[in-house]
Design an enzyme around this catalytic site. Structure first.
Site, PDB file in Angstrom:
ATOM      1  N   THR A   8       0.847  -1.186   0.000  1.00 48.03           N
ATOM      2  CA  THR A   8       0.000   0.000   0.000  1.00 48.03           C
ATOM      3  C   THR A   8       0.881   1.233   0.000  1.00 48.03           C
ATOM      4  O   THR A   8       2.054   1.168   0.380  1.00 48.03           O
ATOM      5  CB  THR A   8      -0.924   0.024   1.235  1.00 48.03           C
ATOM      6  OG1 THR A   8      -1.798   1.166   1.164  1.00 48.03           O
ATOM      7  CG2 THR A   8      -0.114   0.111   2.526  1.00 48.03           C
ATOM      8  N   ARG A   9       0.301   2.354  -0.423  1.00 52.12           N
ATOM      9  CA  ARG A   9       0.963   3.647  -0.273  1.00 52.12           C
ATOM     10  C   ARG A   9       0.281   4.460   0.827  1.00 52.12           C
ATOM     11  O   ARG A   9       0.649   5.593   1.080  1.00 52.12           O
ATOM     12  CB  ARG A   9       0.939   4.417  -1.606  1.00 52.12           C
ATOM     13  CG  ARG A   9       1.893   3.825  -2.626  1.00 52.12           C
ATOM     14  CD  ARG A   9       1.949   4.601  -3.937  1.00 52.12           C
ATOM     15  NE  ARG A   9       2.931   4.003  -4.814  1.00 52.12           N
ATOM     16  CZ  ARG A   9       2.732   2.905  -5.520  1.00 52.12           C
ATOM     17  NH1 ARG A   9       1.552   2.303  -5.450  1.00 52.12           N
ATOM     18  NH2 ARG A   9       3.671   2.390  -6.293  1.00 52.12           N
ATOM     19  N   ASN A  10      -0.736   3.866   1.441  1.00 49.54           N
ATOM     20  CA  ASN A  10      -1.470   4.520   2.519  1.00 49.54           C
ATOM     21  C   ASN A  10      -0.741   4.246   3.833  1.00 49.54           C
ATOM     22  O   ASN A  10      -0.835   3.161   4.404  1.00 49.54           O
ATOM     23  CB  ASN A  10      -2.904   3.974   2.564  1.00 49.54           C
ATOM     24  CG  ASN A  10      -3.759   4.677   3.605  1.00 49.54           C
ATOM     25  OD1 ASN A  10      -3.248   5.284   4.540  1.00 49.54           O
ATOM     26  ND2 ASN A  10      -5.060   4.593   3.446  1.00 49.54           N
ATOM     27  N   ASP A  73      -7.690  -5.548   0.902  1.00 47.58           N
ATOM     28  CA  ASP A  73      -8.700  -4.874   0.090  1.00 47.58           C
ATOM     29  C   ASP A  73      -9.897  -4.715   0.999  1.00 47.58           C
ATOM     30  O   ASP A  73     -10.306  -5.670   1.677  1.00 47.58           O
ATOM     31  CB  ASP A  73      -9.050  -5.679  -1.159  1.00 47.58           C
ATOM     32  CG  ASP A  73      -9.851  -4.832  -2.143  1.00 47.58           C
ATOM     33  OD1 ASP A  73      -9.500  -3.652  -2.339  1.00 47.58           O
ATOM     34  OD2 ASP A  73     -10.841  -5.336  -2.716  1.00 47.58           O
ATOM     35  N   ASP A 161     -15.108   6.336   7.146  1.00 51.64           N
ATOM     36  CA  ASP A 161     -15.170   6.350   8.621  1.00 51.64           C
ATOM     37  C   ASP A 161     -16.115   7.415   9.188  1.00 51.64           C
ATOM     38  O   ASP A 161     -16.846   7.149  10.142  1.00 51.64           O
ATOM     39  CB  ASP A 161     -13.776   6.540   9.216  1.00 51.64           C
ATOM     40  CG  ASP A 161     -12.915   5.278   9.140  1.00 51.64           C
ATOM     41  OD1 ASP A 161     -13.428   4.241   8.665  1.00 51.64           O
ATOM     42  OD2 ASP A 161     -11.745   5.327   9.558  1.00 51.64           O
ATOM     43  N   LYS A 181     -10.421   1.908  17.559  1.00 49.84           N
ATOM     44  CA  LYS A 181     -10.761   1.432  16.217  1.00 49.84           C
ATOM     45  C   LYS A 181     -10.069   0.095  15.926  1.00 49.84           C
ATOM     46  O   LYS A 181     -10.683  -0.832  15.400  1.00 49.84           O
ATOM     47  CB  LYS A 181     -10.364   2.486  15.175  1.00 49.84           C
ATOM     48  CG  LYS A 181     -10.842   2.145  13.767  1.00 49.84           C
ATOM     49  CD  LYS A 181     -10.412   3.200  12.760  1.00 49.84           C
ATOM     50  CE  LYS A 181     -10.660   2.690  11.344  1.00 49.84           C
ATOM     51  NZ  LYS A 181     -10.044   3.528  10.328  1.00 49.84           N
TER      52      LYS A 181
END
Length: 202
Positions: A8-10, A73, A161, A181
């Site tokens: 991921t780039r997140n 995903d 969210d 969370k």
């Protein structure tokens, strides 16, 4: 230290996995993101399920780098929309990753839906690929039930969210602390299910 590529780039997803590992006492893994490895061709997300997309992303990352790779995903399935946006969640409004536009479109589509029919679930599939064989892959799934509220609330998290109210909570996912969370979320549940396999890597 075993290097683990998180496909991921997140960076928020990287931080999330690190928190889950820390909370479970799993040490010895050094997390890398796609920004930390040479660029490679990433196949488009064409799978019909979260599991198919996560596994394809993890296999691509492993094939390109030779590093054990985790990919996820995730998205939201809304009951009144026949489980859509589903795998299209990140590009629901047409452009990948435009959280504000995706959320606005979802709220518009649910504008006339009464509160009692606004049920939804966040879903995350996480895949770990640590070798070229069929037996070198693990795929797990986590779900988080709740409802879609009418107005965004909260500044935390990302994606949908701010409009997702977890079952039994008076605060949206964006109003929870990161630790709260992690303990309840779809990705937190999926990553927790992946922990035994991650421990084996170390």
């Amino acid at each position: 230290m075993t290097r683990l590529l998180v496909a991921t780039r997140n960076l928020k997803k990287l931080t999330e996995l690190q928190r889950v590992l820390d909370a479970a006492g799993v040490a010895g893994l050094s997390l890398l993101s796609l920004a930390d490895v040479p660029a490679f061709d990433e196949a488009p997300e064409t799978g019909a399920t979260f599991e198919e997309n996560a596994l394809a992303k993890a296999r691509d990352a492993y094939a390109a780098t030779g590093l054990p790779s985790v990919a996820d995903d995730s998205g939201v399935e809304v009951d009144a929309l026949n489980a859509m946006p589903g795998v299209l969640s990140a590009r629901w409004a047409g452009r990948h990753g435009d959280d504000a536009a995706n959320t606005a479109l979802l709220l518009a589509q649910l504008a006339d839906v009464p509160d009692e029919r606004r049920g939804a679930a966040f879903v995350s599939a996480c895949a770990l690929v640590h070798g070229p064989g069929a037996g070198d892959a693990v795929v797990v799934r986590g779900e988080w039930r709740g409802t879609v509220v009418r107005e965004p609330r909260g500044a935390g998290g990302f994606g949908y969210d701010p409009v997702f109210l977890p079952a039994g909570s008076e605060r949206t996912a964006a109003e929870l602390t990161p630790q709260e969370k992690d303990a309840a979320s779809h990705r937190g549940r999926a990553l927790t299910a992946l922990l035994p396999s991650l421990r084996e890597l170390v």
